[in-house]
Design a protein around this motif. Sequence first.
Motif, mmCIF file in Angstrom:
data_model
loop_
_atom_site.group_PDB
_atom_site.id
_atom_site.type_symbol
_atom_site.label_atom_id
_atom_site.label_comp_id
_atom_site.label_asym_id
_atom_site.label_seq_id
_atom_site.Cartn_x
_atom_site.Cartn_y
_atom_site.Cartn_z
ATOM 1 N N THR A 1 18.712 6.500 4.302
ATOM 2 C CA THR A 1 20.090 5.768 3.630
ATOM 3 C C THR A 1 20.473 4.372 4.572
ATOM 4 O O THR A 1 19.769 4.141 5.680
ATOM 5 C CB THR A 1 20.975 6.739 3.558
ATOM 6 N N VAL B 1 22.505 4.228 6.587
ATOM 7 C CA VAL B 1 23.215 4.885 7.844
ATOM 8 C C VAL B 1 22.179 5.948 8.524
ATOM 9 O O VAL B 1 22.626 6.498 9.601
ATOM 10 C CB VAL B 1 24.601 5.221 8.003
ATOM 11 N N PHE B 2 21.242 6.182 7.898
ATOM 12 C CA PHE B 2 20.398 7.305 8.524
ATOM 13 C C PHE B 2 18.817 7.212 8.313
ATOM 14 O O PHE B 2 18.352 6.408 7.248
ATOM 15 C CB PHE B 2 20.486 8.733 7.690
ATOM 16 N N ARG B 3 18.290 7.094 9.599
ATOM 17 C CA ARG B 3 16.997 6.535 9.602
ATOM 18 C C ARG B 3 16.010 7.730 10.386
ATOM 19 O O ARG B 3 16.346 8.143 11.451
ATOM 20 C CB ARG B 3 16.525 5.144 10.551
ATOM 21 N N SER C 1 15.856 11.278 14.501
ATOM 22 C CA SER C 1 16.594 10.426 13.593
ATOM 23 C C SER C 1 17.650 9.541 14.396
ATOM 24 O O SER C 1 17.961 9.794 15.491
ATOM 25 C CB SER C 1 17.333 11.315 12.642
ATOM 26 N N THR D 1 21.455 7.731 13.490
ATOM 27 C CA THR D 1 22.418 7.466 12.518
ATOM 28 C C THR D 1 23.531 6.431 13.088
ATOM 29 O O THR D 1 23.706 6.413 14.244
ATOM 30 C CB THR D 1 23.225 9.015 12.301
ATOM 31 N N TRP D 2 24.298 5.853 12.156
ATOM 32 C CA TRP D 2 25.565 5.164 12.301
ATOM 33 C C TRP D 2 26.461 6.101 12.192
ATOM 34 O O TRP D 2 26.573 6.169 10.957
ATOM 35 C CB TRP D 2 25.294 3.902 11.650
ATOM 36 N N ASP D 3 27.382 6.027 12.967
ATOM 37 C CA ASP D 3 28.619 6.989 12.679
ATOM 38 C C ASP D 3 29.880 6.696 12.349
ATOM 39 O O ASP D 3 30.707 6.941 11.496
ATOM 40 C CB ASP D 3 28.893 8.303 13.774
#
Length: 97
Positions: free
Chosen positions: A24, A26-28, A46, A48-50
């Motif tokens: 997504t 914001v998730f890699r 992973s 993530t942008w939080d």
Amino acid sequence: MSVYKLVCPACGHRMRIRNSEGQTPVFRSMYAQCMHLPCGATFSGSLTWDYALSPSGMEKPLVVLPVAPAIQRMQARRDLREKTDQLDLLDAAEASA
Ligand SMILES: [Zn+2]
């Protein structure tokens, strides 16, 4: 410009990202290999942008993340405080933390 160096959890040496897949915005998913020859471990993990620390300048950003709670607290404290010309050392310390 500084580049974040991934550190191998097994030996503490540098790792290289071999592959990554954006699931997504914001998730890699990431796959990494330790560059220290005697170790050579591989990992998956992973990124993530939080939270947002400052808003995007784009008119229609792909995602809008919630503002980080620490930023909200700092803003609330600033809004409540009376106007003063004194430099607030606490704000400076939090901003650099
Ligand atoms: Zn290693």
